[in-house]
Structure formats: C-alpha cells, structure tokens
Design an enzyme around this catalytic site. Structure first.
Site, short mmCIF file in Angstrom:
data_model
loop_
_atom_site.label_atom_id
_atom_site.label_comp_id
_atom_site.label_asym_id
_atom_site.label_seq_id
_atom_site.Cartn_x
_atom_site.Cartn_y
_atom_site.Cartn_z
N HIS A 8 0.86 -1.18 0.00
CA HIS A 8 0.00 0.00 0.00
C HIS A 8 0.90 1.24 0.00
O HIS A 8 2.14 1.12 -0.07
CB HIS A 8 -0.95 -0.02 1.20
CG HIS A 8 -0.26 -0.31 2.51
ND1 HIS A 8 0.62 0.57 3.10
CD2 HIS A 8 -0.29 -1.40 3.33
CE1 HIS A 8 1.07 0.07 4.23
NE2 HIS A 8 0.55 -1.15 4.39
N HIS A 11 3.99 1.26 2.26
CA HIS A 11 5.18 0.59 1.69
C HIS A 11 5.81 1.48 0.62
O HIS A 11 7.04 1.60 0.55
CB HIS A 11 4.78 -0.73 1.02
CG HIS A 11 4.27 -1.79 1.94
ND1 HIS A 11 2.96 -2.16 2.00
CD2 HIS A 11 4.93 -2.58 2.84
CE1 HIS A 11 2.81 -3.14 2.88
NE2 HIS A 11 3.98 -3.41 3.42
N GLY A 129 9.26 0.20 8.68
CA GLY A 129 8.25 1.18 9.12
C GLY A 129 8.15 1.21 10.63
O GLY A 129 8.31 0.19 11.30
N GLN A 135 8.81 -4.59 16.46
CA GLN A 135 9.56 -5.30 15.42
C GLN A 135 10.78 -4.48 15.00
O GLN A 135 11.90 -5.01 14.90
CB GLN A 135 8.65 -5.55 14.21
CG GLN A 135 9.39 -5.92 12.93
CD GLN A 135 8.44 -6.24 11.79
OE1 GLN A 135 7.83 -7.29 11.76
NE2 GLN A 135 8.31 -5.34 10.82
N ARG A 172 -3.72 -5.03 6.58
CA ARG A 172 -4.90 -5.65 7.20
C ARG A 172 -6.11 -4.72 7.20
O ARG A 172 -7.21 -5.16 7.51
CB ARG A 172 -4.58 -6.11 8.62
CG ARG A 172 -3.62 -7.30 8.65
CD ARG A 172 -3.43 -7.84 10.05
NE ARG A 172 -2.73 -9.11 10.07
CZ ARG A 172 -1.41 -9.27 10.24
NH1 ARG A 172 -0.64 -8.21 10.40
NH2 ARG A 172 -0.87 -10.46 10.24
#
Ligand code: PAF
Length: 281
Positions: A8, A11, A129, A135, A172
């Site tokens: 999307h 990204h 991101g 993460q 999502r």
C-alpha cells in the site's frame, strides 16, 4: 527492503525513500509462515502479487525477490519453527509483554526470516516502518548484536503513513467492514489524546477508555520507554504510546512517539505533534 506484499502507500513511501538514496533497491515479498501463530491469518493474509510487482516496477526498484518457502527454509517448516523458538532474541523482543505476549513466537519468526533475507541479499541499508515499532526495535538490536553476521548494515526508520482521517496504513485494513473502518479511528484518536496527560499512567487510562467506548477489544494500550519498551512513570525521557486492539477478528496496531518533555515548560508539551488531518510520512 523486506515485505510480505499486499503493498500500500505506506510501503510505497519506504520504497520511494530507498530509491531516492540513489542506491539499487531490492524489495522482497514473502508471506512468512514462521511469524504467524497457529490461529492467525496466514492463510487469508492478502496476496496481491501482480499489483505489488507493478507498483514496485513503477517505483523504480532494481530487483524484486519473491522466494519460495524452500529458499528460506530448506530444512523444512517444522525445523525452522524450532530454530525460531531457539533464537537468542534481544530483551526488547521478549520482556515488554506487548507483541511478545500477544503473539508468542511472532518476533522470533520475524528475526529468523529477516536474518536469512539479509544473509541472502547482503543489504547496506534496510528500511522498516515505525508502525511495527517493537519489530523495528527488535531488528535494530538483532543487527547491532551480530555485526560479524550483518556487517555495517543500517536499519532505516520510516515514519508511519496515515490515511487522511488518521488510520495508520496497513495491509490488514482491507479486512475492515465499513462499520469497523469507522471504529478503527479510535486507535489514532486515542494516541492523539494521550499526549494531553501529565503522567504515562493517566495517558494509558485515557487510551483504554476511548478504545473501550468505541467498542474495541484492547490487547494493550500503554506508554513505554521508547528504547527498552519497558514501563516508565515519566514523560521526561522519549516515550512511545502503543496500542494493539481487535475489531472482530481484525487485529490493528499503532503507536506514536512522544519526545522527552521538558518538565519546566508548557503544560501541554506535545500539542501540535500530530498532523492527522493530512497523510504524514
Ligand atoms: O513487517 C512485515 O511486513 C514483516 O514482519 C517482515 C518484516 C517483512 C518480515 O516478514
């Protein structure tokens, strides 16, 4: 740049930033089975390969890498899951009780696949991101802890891109019904209002109240030290407000940064931090 596809604009903003560096950019697309729990959405995770490839070509990437499971896990999936379970992870991936508590094994699966993608592509820079903040922090620590393996690889942090109304972009989001899409705004709004508080504990309560009022099932809504992701009682050092919440079966996460507050200055030090009226990058 590692991705799981279903690309999307968020990204695209990372890819654009990488391309603008002038260096050849490789983007991987791999829906990584080892980072999904047994009851998570691996099977129904959106796969939009043709559209992804068209987007990446238009953005001017040098190469796209779409490995098969065997390319990354030649020992087989079960053995790889075992390898992931035995990885020595940094404290930021195991102690905050955020994603590590809600998605056991998830960050180990990410560390395993990202490490192998780095081994195979040997990047000098890797773009991540901030939306998946634990993460991102985990990968920063993994890389810093193993310079023999990763050389001078630098993790480049990229700001979360938002829809005009504030919802953080995510692959999502396409699962959301019209009603859930409206409810989902509670995440960015709760984060936005958290900065009005004087203490992290008050901010957490305020976020929880707002999320509950909008009918979201809260997994966590916390303010943490921005580096360790552990509890903090003050805003005097950089913090992150982080939320994970569910709308039906759709799990959404989001976070924002609060710079260190100068205790001697204004009462509402984080006002005007947010540009939720416009997409931010
Ligand atoms: O953030 C993601 O999309 C994934 O966790 C990543 C980093 C591509 C690893 O599979």
């Amino acid at each position: 740049m590692p991705t799981m596809g279903a690309l999307h604009d968020g990204h695209a903003s990372l890819v654009r930033r990488a391309v603008e560096s002038g260096k050849p950019v490789v983007v991987s697309i791999f829906v990584n089975p080892t980072q999904f729990g047994p009851h998570e959405d691996f099977d129904k995770y959106p796969r939009t390969l043709d559209a992804d490839l068209a987007m990446l070509e238009a953005l001017g990437v040098a190469a796209t890498y779409c490995p098969a499971v065997e390319d990354l896990y030649p020992e087989g999936l079960e053995a790889s899951r075992e390898t992931a379970r035995n990885l020595a992870l940094p404290a930021v991936a195991t102690t905050p009780l955020l994603e590590d508590r809600c998605r056991p094994g998830h960050l180990a699966g990410v560390a395993l696949v990202v490490g192998r993608l780095f081994d195979q592509t040997r990047p000098r820079f890797a773009y991540f991101g901030e939306k998946d903040y634990q993460q991102l922090r985990s990968m920063e620590e993994c890389v810093a802890a193993d310079r023999a393996r990763f050389g001078d690889l630098e993790i480049v942090r990229c700001a979360t891109l938002r829809e005009r109304d504030g919802l953080a972009m995510s692959s999502r989001n396409r699962y959301l019904s019209t009603e859930q899409r409206a409810q989902s705004l509670a995440l960015s709004r709760a984060l936005q209002s958290a900065h009005m508080s004087f203490r992290p504990a008050d901010a957490e309560q305020m976020m929880r109240d707002q999320l509950a009022q909008s009918g979201l099932e809260i997994e966590y809504a916390v303010v943490r030290d921005a580096t360790t992701l552990l509890d903090t009682t003050t805003f005097n050092a950089p913090t992150r407000a982080l939320i994970a919440a569910k709308l039906g079966s759709v799990r959404l996460i989001d976070n924002v940064a609060f710079p260190a507050r100068d205790p001697t200055r204004s009462k509402c030090p984080f006002a005007a931090l947010f540009g939720f009226g416009t997409p931010t990058g």
